[in-house]
Design an enzyme around this catalytic site. Structure first.
Site, PDB file in Angstrom:
ATOM      1  N   ARG A   1       0.818  -1.214   0.000  1.00 56.76           N
ATOM      2  CA  ARG A   1       0.000   0.000   0.000  1.00 56.76           C
ATOM      3  C   ARG A   1       0.850   1.263   0.000  1.00 56.76           C
ATOM      4  O   ARG A   1       0.552   2.224  -0.728  1.00 56.76           O
ATOM      5  CB  ARG A   1      -0.946  -0.038   1.208  1.00 56.76           C
TER       6      ARG A   1
ATOM      7  N   SER B   1     -13.522 -10.184  -2.454  1.00 56.72           N
ATOM      8  CA  SER B   1     -12.129  -9.872  -2.126  1.00 56.72           C
ATOM      9  C   SER B   1     -12.019  -8.419  -1.713  1.00 56.72           C
ATOM     10  O   SER B   1     -12.401  -7.516  -2.472  1.00 56.72           O
ATOM     11  CB  SER B   1     -11.208 -10.140  -3.321  1.00 56.72           C
TER      12      SER B   1
ATOM     13  N   GLN C   1      -9.390  -6.908  -1.686  1.00 55.71           N
ATOM     14  CA  GLN C   1      -8.387  -6.328  -2.577  1.00 55.71           C
ATOM     15  C   GLN C   1      -9.019  -5.595  -3.748  1.00 55.71           C
ATOM     16  O   GLN C   1      -8.452  -4.621  -4.249  1.00 55.71           O
ATOM     17  CB  GLN C   1      -7.443  -7.421  -3.071  1.00 55.71           C
TER      18      GLN C   1
ATOM     19  N   ASP D   1      -6.171 -15.644   6.545  1.00 59.82           N
ATOM     20  CA  ASP D   1      -4.772 -16.056   6.500  1.00 59.82           C
ATOM     21  C   ASP D   1      -4.325 -16.762   7.774  1.00 59.82           C
ATOM     22  O   ASP D   1      -3.289 -17.441   7.781  1.00 59.82           O
ATOM     23  CB  ASP D   1      -3.865 -14.846   6.247  1.00 59.82           C
TER      24      ASP D   1
ATOM     25  N   LYS E   1       7.833 -16.238  -0.546  1.00 58.02           N
ATOM     26  CA  LYS E   1       6.750 -15.358  -1.012  1.00 58.02           C
ATOM     27  C   LYS E   1       6.465 -14.252  -0.007  1.00 58.02           C
ATOM     28  O   LYS E   1       6.188 -13.103  -0.396  1.00 58.02           O
ATOM     29  CB  LYS E   1       5.485 -16.179  -1.273  1.00 58.02           C
TER      30      LYS E   1
END
Length: 421
Positions: free
Chosen positions: A25, A161, A163, A301, A400
């Protein structure tokens, strides 16, 4: 890479790595700002690098001082040409930047890897098309964009989502016409939307969230000011806060090592953070008390590593509203269930999540990470509760989000052997 772990309790102090959710962000806001921004981000990961490299391809000038752990970001200026972006396997990079690319009117070719090309872009895709952009999904999974996004009201499902919503929020200040976002359905992962709002606020923008409508204005403007008169303003320098999502692995490791009495401490975390995964401290105690029901709507998560704790304590734990885990780096419901079973635990999938039944003894065994960083790290934590060795195939997946995970695991007393195939 294969990692073999001999079970051992962990103890000591480990510093939380920089939040990749925050870094994404801040990098985007800095690339859209009016001048140079310095971003303190002491740790990198593949996903953070994917966002930085994509922004560079879009025209930003970005360098990283590894010794100081600082990004230097000069904003995008030239919007005249085409660009080719490789977002790797980062869903955040893709979903955040697709609306931004369209709002800037860039002709972009976006390349993806792993399962990312299979993960859904609807209804964001249709909204971007409805507002003036042309998007093409190629046979290899890549995406081409053309045209410039127009303002108006964007309608987006809030339960697919977060996102998508964040990507549109980043785009709103770039549009020439007034624009807003109308949400429908239940809002999931609200904490991640709040993180986007907070990052934009650091760059001089205020998000008004009234009912199901979001709009953006200058932070010092009246609530009714026309959104098309605003822009991102650099604060000069910003700091990336510690990551609660990855700290969760150490929180659960502490519970399995000494019942969470303080032998393992993760430092560098903001106790007042708006990161949704800060809930790990409350949820781990709920699971340890037995027979818990965990609503994963806002903390998807955390499910793999919380499931590890659930497998090792008495009682049954049910995880609900976790459907979105099926479209992560792996089908994370199936891969979590398989991980637990492979190490001697008892778990089964449900329509919207999974049920884990605790056992007194976990035997150990062999786990395939499914190229999923959270499965690899969860299996490592689960080894603490196992009697025999745990072997993890595809252990390199941790890069990752947490490239130094194995190094930190060993520093805390973990007994590991890393081997290349």
């Amino acid at each position: 890479m294969k990692v073999t772990i001999t079970p051992a309790k962990l103890k000591g102090r480990v510093k939380a790595i920089a939040s990749k959710s925050a870094a994404h962000r801040l990098l985007i806001c800095a690339a859209l700002a009016d001048r140079l921004t310095e971003i303190l981000c002491e740790e990198l990961s593949r996903d953070i690098e994917a966002t930085a490299e994509s922004l560079k391809q879009m025209g930003a000038e970005i360098s990283y001082d590894r010794e100081r752990g600082v990004f230097y970001v000069n904003p995008i200026r030239d919007l005249s040409g085409a660009c080719s972006m490789d977002v790797g396997e980062s869903g955040s990079t893709l979903r955040f930047l697709l609306p931004v690319v369209c709002a800037l009117g860039l002709r972009a070719h976006i390349v993806m890897h792993g399962r990312l090309g299979e993960r859904p872009l609807s209804p964001l895709w249709e909204e971007l098309m409805r507002h003036g952009c042309r998007l093409v999904r190629n046979k290899d999974g890549s995406v081409d964009t053309e045209g410039r996004l127009k303002g108006g009201e964007f309608r987006i499902a809030a339960d697919v989502s977060s996102q998508f919503i964040s990507g549109l929020l980043f785009a709103l200040p770039l549009l020439k016409e007034p624009a807003s976002i109308r949400l429908y359905g239940n809002v999931e992962s609200e904490g991640y939307i709040r993180m986007t709002i907070s990052a934009m606020e650091q760059f001089g923008l205020k998000t008004m969230w009234q009912g199901d409508v979001l709009a953006v204005c200058a932070a010092d403007a009246d609530a009714g000011e026309n959104p098309n008169r605003i822009g991102y303003r650099s604060p000069g320098s910003v700091r990336t806060e510690g990551d609660w999502s990855n700290a969760a692995f150490w929180e659960i490791a502490g519970m399995l090592s000494d019942g969470g009495t303080g032998g393992l401490v993760c430092t560098g975390l903001n106790e007042a953070s708006i990161q949704g995964d800060r809930a790990v401290r409350e949820l781990k105690m709920k699971i340890a008390a037995g027979n818990a029901v965990i609503d994963a709507r806002d903390v998807p998560d955390l499910v793999p590593v919380l499931s590890v704790l659930a497998a090792a304590v008495p009682g049954s734990t049910t995880f609900t509203h976790a459907e979105r885990l099926r479209i992560k780096e792996s089908d994370r419901i199936i891969s979590t269930v398989n991980m637990i079973r492979a190490l001697g635990g008892d778990a089964e999938e449900t329509a919207d999540g999974l049920i884990v039944r605790g056992k007194e003894r976990l035997r150990g065994g062999r786990v395939n990470s499914c190229n999923d960083h959270r499965i690899a790290m969860s299996a490592a934590v689960m080894s603490i509760a196992c009697e025999d060795q745990v072997v993890i195939d595809g252990a390199e997946a941790v890069a990752k989000s947490y490239p130094a995970f194995w190094e930190d695991f060993e520093k805390l007393g973990g007994k590991i052997l890393c081997e290349d195939y």
